[in-house]
Design an enzyme around this catalytic site. Structure first.
Site, short mmCIF file in Angstrom:
data_model
loop_
_atom_site.label_atom_id
_atom_site.label_comp_id
_atom_site.label_asym_id
_atom_site.label_seq_id
_atom_site.Cartn_x
_atom_site.Cartn_y
_atom_site.Cartn_z
CG ASP A 181 -2.07 0.98 1.02
OD1 ASP A 181 -2.13 1.64 -0.04
OD2 ASP A 181 -2.92 1.09 1.93
CB ALA A 182 3.44 2.01 -2.25
CE LYS A 183 -3.72 5.01 -0.13
NZ LYS A 183 -3.26 4.08 0.93
NE ARG A 184 6.44 4.84 -3.15
CZ ARG A 184 6.18 4.76 -1.85
NH1 ARG A 184 5.03 5.10 -1.36
NH2 ARG A 184 7.12 4.33 -1.01
CG ASP A 207 -1.99 6.48 2.64
OD1 ASP A 207 -3.14 6.30 3.08
OD2 ASP A 207 -1.28 5.56 2.22
#
Lengths: 273, 273
Positions: free
Chosen positions: A94-97, B99
């Site tokens: 869960d890095a949201k890159r 996030d």
């Protein structure tokens, strides 16, 4: 991991639970803090106690980055442990890159190859050439943020864009990307009725649903509106499981909590057949 | 770093050049590869050769993450070197993070405190509560993606949202966030005329402008439309400087390239006064 394998694991375990490994040293039981690598010790105990009841683990990378090099070491050890001991369990970075093509490719390599995750969460704002480098990897999955479960989601994601909400535009446009079959989506469960509209656009895509429990979502509603023929759901719980107890019985309590959720999921899966 | 200090450095050095430290072991000169930490050795040589001509360094975090733990070590060493030897130079973590609140706060701690960056790039898609945790840090700056310089920017950023393009909605909405004075914006230079419209919404905010040179932008145009009373511009160059030569003279050539850009910037700054 092939998607068919994930589906078969869901059917076998009668669970589509994802456990979020958002490990926070401020919340880890006191007695672990004297260990060499308390983050890994905590994760290992949580994994051992919950692996029977879940099909995916999702470390939120921020929790590891916050501790610098030591955090990265704990993340590597956690992934090694999962890859060796539990190769049947789906893993989500869960890095949201998301960055321009050349750079997104490096993030993809870091998470898909160096750390050997099965999937990664990616932000859509930079568009096609920021997402497609992730989609190139065979049997790896890119989980695009569509509708998130936080309040700020309503700042931009639900704005009216040429007659439809922005998150729907993200769903529709991304389905035209190369290798779109490797796409999954984050859809927050704060309003389960959104899931109905999501399913009109992506009837079979896997959805990663945060926000059930702590953030107010309801499992029955999520399943009613979001479940697909191939199930197509991974429902995440983090804090509710990890910190079910902060005493020496933390792992046991985490296991019980995961078991309770698995049992609720079994009821929902039985409805499908 | 206080914004006033950045501005005084720009005036002193007659430069608003940011050097992007996108260090790629496939492009680093051969003779460095036998060293213990070739990424740091390369960065140090580039910094020593260019520090006179630039006011900011911007490591793109993907390039470091791609090498796992070793990459993080190289990033830490680079930041230690900059913080100790060049405390007057502004540092940007090009991380494009974002996030939910609690988690954004961890990213902020990782980059602002553990690594001691002056600023970080952040993706806006998740809205207010994903951005505000970064804005809380005093004398630290959050550089929000508004209009990026890649082709995919036109997938969503320029969509018509309630009568204006999405990136303008990002500019306007984010100006209402708490501690918005700590915001800067990424505005790609692929069409300099966009900068004129950006300045109507954020007349004084600092803009980080990638895409001058390699990606087709033009410095004179960027300054014509984008320069503010307080200058308000950081123009980035990465590959054009880092890989000006791939031989043993790479640092010397990088310095010359940075000097050339600085001289063009000096002309533009002279126009302002």
């Amino acid at each position: 991991m092939k998607i068919e394998h994930l589906i078969s694991q869901i059917k076998k375990k009668k669970s589509f639970l994802c456990v979020g490994l958002d490990t926070d040293l401020d919340k880890v039981p006191q007695h672990l803090l004297s260990e060499d690598d308390p983050i890994f010790s905590f994760n290992k105990a949580i994994i051992d106690a919950t692996c029977e009841y879940c099909v995916a683990y999702k470390p939120n990378i921020a929790f590891y980055e916050a501790y610098g090099l030591n955090g990265w070491k704990s993340l590597e050890r956690t992934m090694d442990y999962l890859n060796v001991e539990h190769p049947d369990i789906f893993t989500i970075a869960d890095a949201k890159r998301g960055d321009i093509g050349n750079t997104s490719f490096r993030y993809a390599k870091a998470f898909f190859e160096t750390l050997n995750f099965d999937s990664i969460t990616v932000a859509p704002y930079m568009g096609r050439d920021s997402v497609e480098p992730f989609l190139e990897f065979k049997d790896k999955h890119t989980i695009l943020l569509a509708l998130t479960s936080n309040k700020g989601a309503f700042d931009f994601q639900t704005l009216d864009v040429e007659g439809k909400q922005l998150y729907k535009s993200v769903l529709r446009t991304s389905q035209g990307y190369k290798n779109a079959e490797n796409l999954m989506y984050v859809i927050g469960a704060t309003k389960a009725s959104f899931l109905k509209e999501v399913r009109e656009i992506v009837p079979e895509s896997f959805l990663l649903v945060p926000g059930v429990g702590a953030q107010g979502g309801n499992l029955q509603e999520v399943c009613k509106y979001g479940m697909a023929k191939n199930i197509g759901l991974l429902v995440n719980s983090s804090r509710g499981i990890l910190y079910a107890s902060q005493g020496e019985d933390f792992a046991e309590k985490a296991g019980l909590k995961a078991k309770t959720i698995q049992e609720e999921m079994e009821v929902e899966l039985d409805r499908l057949t």
